[in-house]
Design an enzyme around this catalytic site. Structure first.
Site, PDB file in Angstrom:
ATOM      1  N   LYS A 122       0.885  -1.356  -0.110  1.00 56.76           N
ATOM      2  CA  LYS A 122      -0.123   0.052  -0.135  1.00 56.76           C
ATOM      3  C   LYS A 122       0.964   1.279  -0.113  1.00 56.76           C
ATOM      4  O   LYS A 122       0.783   2.145  -0.867  1.00 56.76           O
ATOM      5  CB  LYS A 122      -0.976  -0.246   1.137  1.00 56.76           C
ATOM      6  CG  LYS A 122      -2.222  -1.039   1.142  1.00 56.76           C
ATOM      7  CD  LYS A 122      -2.864  -1.026   2.533  1.00 56.76           C
ATOM      8  CE  LYS A 122      -4.061  -2.285   2.226  1.00 56.76           C
ATOM      9  NZ  LYS A 122      -4.727  -2.535   3.523  1.00 56.76           N
TER      10      LYS A 122
ATOM     11  N   GLN B 141      -5.233  -1.525   9.559  1.00 55.00           N
ATOM     12  CA  GLN B 141      -5.056  -2.725   8.980  1.00 55.00           C
ATOM     13  C   GLN B 141      -5.674  -3.705   9.839  1.00 55.00           C
ATOM     14  O   GLN B 141      -5.186  -3.789  10.985  1.00 55.00           O
ATOM     15  CB  GLN B 141      -3.552  -2.854   8.753  1.00 55.00           C
ATOM     16  CG  GLN B 141      -3.343  -4.528   7.969  1.00 55.00           C
ATOM     17  CD  GLN B 141      -3.907  -4.351   6.423  1.00 55.00           C
ATOM     18  OE1 GLN B 141      -3.849  -3.400   5.667  1.00 55.00           O
ATOM     19  NE2 GLN B 141      -4.473  -5.634   6.381  1.00 55.00           N
TER      20      GLN B 141
ATOM     21  N   ASP C 231     -11.568   3.004   4.063  1.00 56.65           N
ATOM     22  CA  ASP C 231     -11.899   1.439   3.930  1.00 56.65           C
ATOM     23  C   ASP C 231     -13.498   1.489   3.697  1.00 56.65           C
ATOM     24  O   ASP C 231     -14.051   0.377   3.550  1.00 56.65           O
ATOM     25  CB  ASP C 231     -11.671   0.872   5.101  1.00 56.65           C
ATOM     26  CG  ASP C 231     -10.471  -0.019   4.853  1.00 56.65           C
ATOM     27  OD1 ASP C 231     -10.171  -0.496   3.626  1.00 56.65           O
ATOM     28  OD2 ASP C 231      -9.784  -0.430   5.763  1.00 56.65           O
TER      29      ASP C 231
END
Ligand code: NAD
Length: 297
Positions: free
Chosen positions: A55, A99, A122
């Site tokens: 990422k 995460q 997200d």
């Protein structure tokens, strides 16, 4: 024999990243700063470390700022919440991603609900879940949004098509179903308690498999010509003791019946990070008040 068109998610993701890089450069000119994405990793789960590294690299390659925070596995909930609050308040940070999965002593829902919904790239915050289900602009989880992009690219309008999503997780199945509904599909969500899964799948023009069971969906279940999106990523024992990645769909048999199908790897997988960068760039434009034609991304 494979007769289906192979949907090349890797190539599509590359094209998307190229568009993101162009727009990130115009954003920098307009805003006088780069768009910024912060990724927080707690602990040293090897798979999560690989994702986070990837990422970070792709964020920088697209001309955006990457802020990476690695916290020890025994980080307290109070410390993690304080970090999220700090990122919420930081004007250089447009998107925040913590995460998952988190170590067991940390309450994931609490962390997600502390994230500013306008930085929740997200799309897991209940505010964004609500926005998606009511059709308001917000952030949509990256993997299902990536699936919709591949479907639109292949099929154009999805209106009126019969879609079956297998799996009802908050991360993939449920938002996928909402997105298909927003495209005017007739949507069925199948799950572990569904009776006659095979029969349900057989009526679908679009099948999205997000189960986590290697090669569960067989070619004989697929309606001829259907479009099959395989979200599953399963590591199984391959030849000579080596492991290999397979999806939730039995690719060999499904590819001889479907009209189009995503392979694993190289289908949905590469889309997820590209869509994350897209969401971060959208967040940057919204946060800085810079205009963006979001539909073009
Ligand atoms: P999950 O375990 O949270 O959900 C799985 C769902 O499958 C559940 O809703 C369950 O009801 C359903 N299910 C389980 N067994 C079933 C059965 N026998 N028949 C029908 N339904 C059944 O998983 P998830 O997080 O949604 O992920 C699903 C898969 O997608 C996994 O393989 C995961 O690795 C993969 N994934 C890939 C990406 C990507 O970037 N491509 C992102 C997220 C998840």
């Amino acid at each position: 024999m494979s007769t289906a068109e192979i949907i090349d998610g890797k190539a599509f993701a590359e094209g998307l990243r190229a568009r993101i890089a162009e727009m990130a450069a115009s954003f920098e000119q307009a805003a006088g700063r780069k768009a910024g994405l912060a990724v927080v990793l707690v602990g040293a789960d090897p798979a999560s470390e690989v994702y986070v590294r990837s990422k970070g690299k792709q964020t920088v390659a697209c001309g955006m700022e990457s802020f990476e925070y690695k916290l020890p596995a025994d980080t307290s909930e109070a410390d993690l919440l304080a970090m999220v609050e700090q990122l919420n308040a930081d004007p250089a940070v447009d998107g925040i991603l913590v995460q998952l999965p988190l170590p067991g002593h940390l309450d994931e829902q609490k962390i997600i609900s502390t994230t500013n919904p306008d930085k929740d790239v997200d799309g897991f915050h209940v505010t964004n879940v609500g926005r998606l289900s009511t059709g308001l602009p917000g952030f949509v989880p990256c993997t299902p949004l990536g699936c919709i992009m591949l479907l639109r690219d292949r099929l154009g309008s999805l209106s009126g098509l019969e879609a079956v999503v297998i799996g009802r997780s908050n991360i993939v199945g449920k938002p996928m179903a909402q997105l298909l509904l927003a495209e005017s599909c007739t949507v069925t969500i199948a799950h572990s308690r569904t009776k006659d899964l095979e029969g349900v799948v057989r009526r679908a023009d679009i099948v999205v498999a997000a189960v986590g069971r290697p090669e569960m969906v067989k070619g004989s279940w697929i309606k001829p010509g259907a479009t099959v999106i395989d979200v599953g990523i399963n590591r199984i024992e391959g030849a000579e003791g080596k492991t290999k990645l397979v999806g939730d769909v039995d690719f060999a048999s499904a590819a001889s019946v479907a009209g189009a199908i995503t392979p694993v790897p190289g289908g949905v997988g590469p889309m997820t990070i590209a869509v994350l960068l897209r969401n971060a760039l959208v967040a940057a434009h919204r946060n800085a008040g810079v205009a963006l034609d979001e539909a073009s991304l």
